[in-house]
Design an enzyme around this catalytic site. Structure first.
Site, PDB file in Angstrom:
ATOM      1  N   CYS A  16      13.428  11.214   5.931  1.00  0.00           N
ATOM      2  CA  CYS A  16      13.559  11.276   7.270  1.00  0.00           C
ATOM      3  C   CYS A  16      14.714  11.643   8.148  1.00  0.00           C
ATOM      4  O   CYS A  16      15.363  11.873   9.314  1.00  0.00           O
ATOM      5  CB  CYS A  16      12.893   9.793   7.425  1.00  0.00           C
ATOM      6  SG  CYS A  16      14.302   8.709   6.176  1.00  0.00           S
TER       7      CYS A  16
ATOM      8  N   LYS B 204       1.211  -1.492   0.168  1.00  0.00           N
ATOM      9  CA  LYS B 204       0.134  -0.159  -0.001  1.00  0.00           C
ATOM     10  C   LYS B 204       0.749   1.029  -0.539  1.00  0.00           C
ATOM     11  O   LYS B 204       1.488   1.127   0.659  1.00  0.00           O
ATOM     12  CB  LYS B 204      -0.384   0.058   1.263  1.00  0.00           C
ATOM     13  CG  LYS B 204      -2.037   0.750   1.231  1.00  0.00           C
ATOM     14  CD  LYS B 204      -2.495   1.512   2.647  1.00  0.00           C
ATOM     15  CE  LYS B 204      -2.456   2.879   3.169  1.00  0.00           C
ATOM     16  NZ  LYS B 204      -2.038   3.929   2.704  1.00  0.00           N
TER      17      LYS B 204
ATOM     18  N   GLU C  99       9.158  15.850  15.435  1.00  0.00           N
ATOM     19  CA  GLU C  99       9.340  16.013  13.884  1.00  0.00           C
ATOM     20  C   GLU C  99       8.300  16.830  12.985  1.00  0.00           C
ATOM     21  O   GLU C  99       7.455  16.888  13.095  1.00  0.00           O
ATOM     22  CB  GLU C  99       9.614  14.998  13.663  1.00  0.00           C
ATOM     23  CG  GLU C  99      10.202  14.986  12.120  1.00  0.00           C
ATOM     24  CD  GLU C  99      10.058  12.943  11.480  1.00  0.00           C
ATOM     25  OE1 GLU C  99       8.459  12.480  11.657  1.00  0.00           O
ATOM     26  OE2 GLU C  99      10.401  12.875  10.821  1.00  0.00           O
TER      27      GLU C  99
HETATM   28  P1  NAD Z   1       2.579   8.086   8.108  1.00  0.00           P
HETATM   29  O1  NAD Z   1       2.680   7.387   8.927  1.00  0.00           O
HETATM   30  O2  NAD Z   1       1.409   9.276   7.537  1.00  0.00           O
HETATM   31  O3  NAD Z   1       2.125   7.152   6.510  1.00  0.00           O
HETATM   32  C1  NAD Z   1       2.946   6.359   5.715  1.00  0.00           C
HETATM   33  C2  NAD Z   1       1.696   4.869   5.248  1.00  0.00           C
HETATM   34  O4  NAD Z   1       1.262   4.018   6.311  1.00  0.00           O
HETATM   35  C3  NAD Z   1       0.831   5.233   4.786  1.00  0.00           C
HETATM   36  O5  NAD Z   1       0.548   4.432   3.513  1.00  0.00           O
HETATM   37  C4  NAD Z   1      -0.190   5.533   5.278  1.00  0.00           C
HETATM   38  O6  NAD Z   1      -1.946   5.515   4.490  1.00  0.00           O
HETATM   39  C5  NAD Z   1       0.049   4.418   5.857  1.00  0.00           C
HETATM   40  N1  NAD Z   1      -1.213   4.265   7.434  1.00  0.00           N
HETATM   41  C6  NAD Z   1      -1.579   5.423   8.308  1.00  0.00           C
HETATM   42  N2  NAD Z   1      -2.268   4.741   8.860  1.00  0.00           N
HETATM   43  C7  NAD Z   1      -2.162   3.749   8.765  1.00  0.00           C
HETATM   44  C8  NAD Z   1      -2.966   2.269   9.684  1.00  0.00           C
HETATM   45  N3  NAD Z   1      -3.655   3.056  11.128  1.00  0.00           N
HETATM   46  N4  NAD Z   1      -1.934   1.175   9.925  1.00  0.00           N
HETATM   47  C9  NAD Z   1      -2.106   0.888   8.673  1.00  0.00           C
HETATM   48  N5  NAD Z   1      -1.103   2.282   7.585  1.00  0.00           N
HETATM   49  C10 NAD Z   1      -1.224   3.123   7.866  1.00  0.00           C
HETATM   50  O7  NAD Z   1       3.647   9.283   7.470  1.00  0.00           O
HETATM   51  P2  NAD Z   1       3.713  10.522   6.099  1.00  0.00           P
HETATM   52  O8  NAD Z   1       3.061  11.209   6.932  1.00  0.00           O
HETATM   53  O9  NAD Z   1       2.707   9.108   5.157  1.00  0.00           O
HETATM   54  O10 NAD Z   1       5.205   9.935   6.070  1.00  0.00           O
HETATM   55  C11 NAD Z   1       6.272  10.985   6.923  1.00  0.00           C
HETATM   56  C12 NAD Z   1       7.040  10.280   7.846  1.00  0.00           C
HETATM   57  O11 NAD Z   1       7.480   9.020   7.518  1.00  0.00           O
HETATM   58  C13 NAD Z   1       7.973  10.908   9.181  1.00  0.00           C
HETATM   59  O12 NAD Z   1       7.318  10.710  10.522  1.00  0.00           O
HETATM   60  C14 NAD Z   1       8.870  10.724   7.870  1.00  0.00           C
HETATM   61  O13 NAD Z   1      10.454  10.640   9.288  1.00  0.00           O
HETATM   62  C15 NAD Z   1       9.178   8.684   7.966  1.00  0.00           C
HETATM   63  N6  NAD Z   1       9.608   8.570   7.155  1.00  0.00           N
HETATM   64  C16 NAD Z   1      10.989   7.703   7.939  1.00  0.00           C
HETATM   65  C17 NAD Z   1      11.421   7.227   7.101  1.00  0.00           C
HETATM   66  C18 NAD Z   1      12.639   5.948   7.348  1.00  0.00           C
HETATM   67  O14 NAD Z   1      13.543   5.530   7.031  1.00  0.00           O
HETATM   68  N7  NAD Z   1      12.899   6.086   9.285  1.00  0.00           N
HETATM   69  C19 NAD Z   1      11.497   7.108   5.137  1.00  0.00           C
HETATM   70  C20 NAD Z   1      10.878   7.968   4.841  1.00  0.00           C
HETATM   71  C21 NAD Z   1       9.725   8.738   6.087  1.00  0.00           C
END
Ligand code: NAD
Length: 462
Positions: free
Chosen positions: A262, A153, A365
């Site tokens: 990130c 997804k 963040e």
């Molecule tokens: P998010 O957590 O809002 O969403 C990430 C994914 O999870 C999306 O596909 C979203 O639809 C899904 N999701 C949301 N709620 C869910 C649930 N209840 N069950 C299952 N899936 C769910 O994050 P975002 O806003 O898309 O991305 C930004 C964040 O990602 C920042 O905190 C960033 O630091 C982090 N990030 C981390 C890395 C890493 O490698 N550590 C890399 C890129 C981004």
């Protein structure tokens, strides 16, 4: 159906389904059905498929870059250099890396142990919007090469290149049912993936708060779990740093992809002895960054991901003022001088001074083009400051003494540290965070280990 917007223009560019439990169940059934044949291929055959995918993506690389730029609002040059290039090289890298994987054998006086790798089964991949195909392919490639089938997804905000990957797989006659992409919101589609009993592993990249939900759901089901979460990374400028190099490096670390990586260095810690000499150079480097039309080849900073995110970032800038911070550069929304961009979500790169290291803006963040600057009086204090948040993902240290830099890096509680560079990646190395930045590592052997189960077969000698 959900609207998918281009955040630079505010225009709807696509509609995607908000898939439900039944859709995820269908995708999982397809993945289960395809599993025996896919895992039954030799590793060499799967490697050939990875190389074919890389080749097919390479032929569409300009399309990937343009689509990603439109879907995320990031500059086209960045989408070419980073997103398209890495999405392709992720497949090539894991094809090559898996080739080098050897089996362990332990010989006893009267028996031999063969340690073999089996696929985990059907795996669930959930990814964020900041580097859409880059991060999806980073999981798809190792999962495939180890013989798993996939239900994935992408973020509902950036579904376009996942769709492009699906089309590419279709065009090269990739076996059906091996990669299944379901679109939709986290709490509906994502949650259905987490809860499906036939999905044996979850590889998740996203925010720390979502990571908690993922762990809470998948943990009690004993699913294999990889969590790559948020960060609040420090860029540390030591008193012996080359100030020009450090200023340019720190600006790049803070504002690449509008600060929406990130690994971005959103806190710059500067030795008090060089603070007054460093800051003007840093501001000059930030001021030289061109904000505007993502389609323009010379743009350095495009829009942020959505209007809602822009409002969140702007609210942190307001909070910084209330917390006693001084906005030294930027600090506001920008409306570029281009008719189609009047509703775009652009923010000028923002530099904030005089905030306490424990203020909300310096510990939470923000994930946008905002950086806070802080002074330290000793190396000990710098290390304390670097380690003072709930996160522990990455950081960089700038010094003319690399031995000192390496020693410094050893004392910072983060999974990834750079000395005199940033986002310099060798895909064989472990990637991931400590504390609330995640659990587990990706990259090289670590990804192949996650997407396989080890079995020991002990054979008694004749
Ligand atoms: P998010 O957590 O809002 O969403 C990430 C994914 O999870 C999306 O596909 C979203 O639809 C899904 N999701 C949301 N709620 C869910 C649930 N209840 N069950 C299952 N899936 C769910 O994050 P975002 O806003 O898309 O991305 C930004 C964040 O990602 C920042 O905190 C960033 O630091 C982090 N990030 C981390 C890395 C890493 O490698 N550590 C890399 C890129 C981004």
């Amino acid at each position: 159906m959900l609207d998918n917007l281009n955040p630079a223009t505010g225009q709807i560019i696509a509609k995607i389904p908000n898939s439900n439990h039944a859709d995820v169940a269908k995708a999982t059934d397809a993945a289960k059905l395809a599993l025996p044949n896919w895992r039954g291929l030799t590793k060499g055959e799967r490697i050939n498929w990875l190389n074919k995918i890389a080749q097919a993506l390479e032929e569409r690389s300009e399309d990937i870059a343009k689509t990603e730029s439109m879907d995320t609002g990031k500059p086209i040059a960045l989408a070419r250099r980073v997103d398209a290039a890495r999405s392709i090289s992720n497949f090539r890298f894991f094809a090559k890396h898996a080739e080098q994987l050897t089996e362990n054998k332990f010989t006893m006086a009267d028996a031999t142990n063969y340690v073999i790798r089996k696929p985990v089964g059907v795996v669930g991949l959930i990814t964020p919007w900041n580097l859409p195909l880059y991060l999806l392919s980073w999981k798809v490639a190792p999962a495939l090469v180890m013989g798993n089938t996939i239900v994935a997804k992408p973020s509902e905000m950036t579904p376009m290149t996942a769709n492009l990957l699906a089309k590419t797989l279709h065009d090269i006659d990739f076996p059906k049912g091996v990669v299944n992409i379901v679109h939709g919101l986290g709490p509906s589609t994502g949650q259905a993936i987490l809860e499906h009993p036939e999905i044996c592993a979850i590889s998740f990249t996203g925010g720390t708060e979502t990571g908690k939900i993922v762990a809470k759901t998948a943990g009690p089901m004993f699913k294999k779990l990889s969590l790559e979460l948020g960060g609040k990374n420090a860029t540390i400028i030591l008193d012996d740093a080359d100030l020009e190099t450090a200023a340019t490096g720190a600006a790049k670390a803070a504002f690449t992809n509008s600060g929406q990586v990130c690994l971005c260095g959103s806190r710059v810690l500067i030795d008090a002895k060089i603070y007054d000499a460093f800051v003007p150079k840093f501001i000059d480097a930030v001021a030289a960054m061109k904000v505007g039309n993502p389609a323009d080849e010379s743009t350095d900073i495009g829009s942020v991901i959505s209007q809602q995110h822009m409002e969140k970032v702007l609210s942190y800038i307001e909070l910084a003022k209330q917390e006693g911070g001084t906005i030294t550069h930027g600090g506001q929304r920008i409306i570029p001088n281009h008719a189609s961009l009047q509703n775009g979500s652009f923010i000028s790169p923002t530099v904030i001074e005089n905030l306490s290291i424990s203020s909300r803006c310096a510990t939470e963040e923000i994930f946008g083009p905002v950086v806070t600057l802080h002074k330290f009086d000793s190396d000990f204090e710098a290390i304390e400051m670097a380690n003072s948040t709930q996160y522990g993902l990455a950081g960089s240290i700038w010094t003319s003494d690399t031995t000192r830099g390496k020693q410094f890096a050893k004392q910072i509680d983060s999974g990834i540290l750079w000395v005199n560079t940033w986002l310099h990646r060798d895909l064989r190395t472990p990637f991931g965070g400590v504390k609330n930045s995640g659990v587990g590592r990706e990259g090289g052997d670590w990804s192949l280990n996650f997407f396989s189960e080890l079995s020991n077969i002990c054979v008694k000698d004749d």
